[in-house]
Design a protein around this motif. Structure first.
Motif, short mmCIF file in Angstrom:
data_model
loop_
_atom_site.label_atom_id
_atom_site.label_comp_id
_atom_site.label_asym_id
_atom_site.label_seq_id
_atom_site.Cartn_x
_atom_site.Cartn_y
_atom_site.Cartn_z
N LEU A 45 78.99 56.81 29.48
CA LEU A 45 80.10 56.36 28.70
C LEU A 45 81.06 57.82 28.58
O LEU A 45 82.35 57.34 28.66
N TYR A 46 80.52 58.77 28.87
CA TYR A 46 81.47 60.15 28.52
C TYR A 46 81.30 60.90 29.55
O TYR A 46 81.95 62.18 29.50
N SER A 47 80.76 60.65 30.80
CA SER A 47 80.88 61.66 32.10
C SER A 47 82.11 62.28 32.23
O SER A 47 83.04 61.43 32.28
N SER A 169 83.54 61.07 37.90
CA SER A 169 83.83 60.38 36.58
C SER A 169 85.18 59.50 36.52
O SER A 169 85.94 59.96 37.33
N VAL A 170 85.11 58.57 35.82
CA VAL A 170 86.19 57.72 35.56
C VAL A 170 87.56 58.69 35.12
O VAL A 170 88.51 58.44 35.37
N HIS A 171 86.84 59.46 34.18
CA HIS A 171 88.09 60.50 33.36
C HIS A 171 88.56 61.32 34.63
O HIS A 171 89.82 61.65 34.50
N GLY A 172 87.74 61.79 35.54
CA GLY A 172 88.14 62.63 36.46
C GLY A 172 89.10 61.87 37.66
O GLY A 172 90.13 62.38 37.78
N VAL A 173 88.75 60.50 37.80
CA VAL A 173 89.48 59.98 38.81
C VAL A 173 90.73 59.47 38.13
O VAL A 173 92.05 59.60 38.69
N ALA A 179 97.98 62.67 38.68
CA ALA A 179 98.71 63.81 39.47
C ALA A 179 99.08 63.57 40.78
O ALA A 179 99.55 64.41 41.36
N GLY A 180 99.13 62.34 41.10
CA GLY A 180 99.64 61.63 42.46
C GLY A 180 98.71 62.06 43.48
O GLY A 180 99.25 62.10 44.59
N MET A 181 97.42 62.19 43.40
CA MET A 181 96.41 62.51 44.47
C MET A 181 95.54 61.54 44.86
O MET A 181 95.48 60.18 44.02
N ARG A 182 95.05 61.65 46.03
CA ARG A 182 94.28 60.60 46.41
C ARG A 182 92.63 60.76 46.06
O ARG A 182 92.47 62.00 46.13
N VAL A 183 91.98 59.86 45.78
CA VAL A 183 90.67 60.30 45.17
C VAL A 183 89.44 59.40 46.10
O VAL A 183 89.48 58.19 46.20
N ILE A 184 88.42 60.09 46.31
CA ILE A 184 86.89 59.57 46.69
C ILE A 184 86.07 59.77 45.53
O ILE A 184 85.81 60.78 45.09
N GLY A 185 85.52 58.89 45.36
CA GLY A 185 84.40 58.69 44.36
C GLY A 185 83.19 59.14 44.90
O GLY A 185 82.80 58.98 46.10
N PHE A 186 82.39 59.97 43.88
CA PHE A 186 81.00 60.21 44.56
C PHE A 186 79.80 59.66 43.49
O PHE A 186 80.11 60.14 42.20
N ASP A 198 81.87 51.00 41.26
CA ASP A 198 82.76 50.02 41.02
C ASP A 198 83.64 50.51 39.99
O ASP A 198 84.98 50.43 40.04
N LEU A 199 83.02 51.37 39.08
CA LEU A 199 83.90 52.00 37.75
C LEU A 199 84.84 52.91 38.33
O LEU A 199 85.96 53.11 37.93
N LEU A 200 84.27 53.68 39.18
CA LEU A 200 85.14 54.91 39.94
C LEU A 200 86.52 54.16 40.71
O LEU A 200 87.59 54.58 40.62
N MET A 201 85.99 53.11 41.41
CA MET A 201 87.31 52.21 42.23
C MET A 201 88.08 51.52 41.48
O MET A 201 89.43 51.57 41.50
N GLU A 202 87.67 50.99 40.27
CA GLU A 202 88.54 50.37 39.43
C GLU A 202 89.72 51.31 38.60
O GLU A 202 90.53 51.23 38.24
N ALA A 203 88.92 52.55 38.67
CA ALA A 203 89.83 53.62 37.98
C ALA A 203 90.99 54.40 38.89
O ALA A 203 91.68 55.03 38.67
N GLY A 204 90.66 53.91 40.26
CA GLY A 204 91.71 54.18 41.20
C GLY A 204 91.25 55.13 42.43
O GLY A 204 92.13 55.37 43.49
N ALA A 205 89.80 55.35 42.29
CA ALA A 205 89.50 56.04 43.57
C ALA A 205 89.48 54.97 44.94
O ALA A 205 89.47 53.64 44.62
N GLU A 206 89.78 55.49 45.91
CA GLU A 206 89.90 54.71 47.24
C GLU A 206 88.90 54.05 47.61
O GLU A 206 88.83 52.96 48.28
N THR A 207 87.95 54.68 47.64
CA THR A 207 86.32 54.47 48.03
C THR A 207 85.42 55.21 47.12
O THR A 207 85.79 56.10 46.62
#
Length: 229
Positions: A45-47, A169-173, A179-186, A198-207
């Motif tokens: 929930l809070y990572s 984390s979703v919050h980091g993404v 900030a206008g940056m591109r994101v890879i989720g880990f 799925d949560l990371l990509m829903e938050a904006g990570a490209e993959t």
């Protein structure tokens, strides 16, 4: 990879397997304070949030108030546990070394904790002098605010639009996207859970990747593709 000015790595849960250690300490303290919660649920929930922000969110959601002294107690206990237990995530050193251009760390953790973790895991030589904590930015605002990412890019002389961020984390993404940056989720740390990618990509990570071995080819592929293309 001529389309990349900078690669920003989060630290906790990306380079070092620290999120689950912190979650165990914090969940024990919250449970003792009258708010029972398992470490895995806390991490899910809070990572990515500071413990102060975790407490504030729980207070808002549950109407339960905590002693402010809990923050300092958690910081001390987490620091002790991390100094003794934290390990690098498998393949992190090789992945970082594959970045031949500019790289840095942008984290919500404090500078001393970051340096201690990176020293213990032998990752500090990759980032000496380019480790940025949200606590040291002019605003002091932690993720999900974009401030630490923009601060890091400014210090590194990078265009945010040509910067890639690796976040767990979703919050980091959310902060990196703001900030206008591109994101890879880990999702390769011990606190990862079903549906994490799925949560990371829903938050904006490209993959999202689970293994560091997939990082270099993924970064190369994404650098050749632009959302504006």
């Amino acid at each position: 990879m001529s389309g990349i000015d900078l690669v920003i790595f989060d630290c906790d849960g990306v380079l070092v397997d620290s999120e689950i250690i912190a979650a165990r300490v914090e969940s024990e303290l919250l449970t003792e304070a009258g708010y029972p919660i398992e470490a895995e649920e806390l991490a899910r929930l809070y990572s990515g949030l500071t413990f102060k922000d975790i407490m504030l969110r729980i207070e808002q959601e549950s109407q339960q108030l905590f002693q402010a002294s809990l923050i300092a107690e958690a910081e001390d206990l987490v620091d002790r546990r991390l100094r003794a237990e934290v390990r690098a995530i498998d393949g992190a050193a090789e992945a970082v070394a594959s970045v031949t251009g500019k790289r840095c760390i942008c984290s919500n953790s404090g500078t001393e904790r970051l340096r201690a973790m990176l020293t213990r895991t032998h990752l500090l030589p990759f980032f000496d002098g380019v480790v940025f904590s949200s606590l040291d930015t002019p605003s002091g605002k932690p993720k999900p605010a974009p401030d630490v990412f923009l601060y890091g890019a400014e210090k590194m002389g990078a265009d945010p639009a040509r910067t890639f961020v690796v976040e767990d984390s979703v919050h980091g993404v959310a902060g990196a996207k703001a900030a206008g940056m591109r994101v890879i989720g880990f999702t390769g740390a011990s606190h990862s859970h079903p549906g994490h990618a799925d949560l990371l990509m829903e938050a904006g990570a490209e993959t999202a990747i689970r293994r560091w071995a997939d990082f270099a080819p993924m970064l190369a592929a994404l650098s050749e593709w632009s959302e504006d293309a």
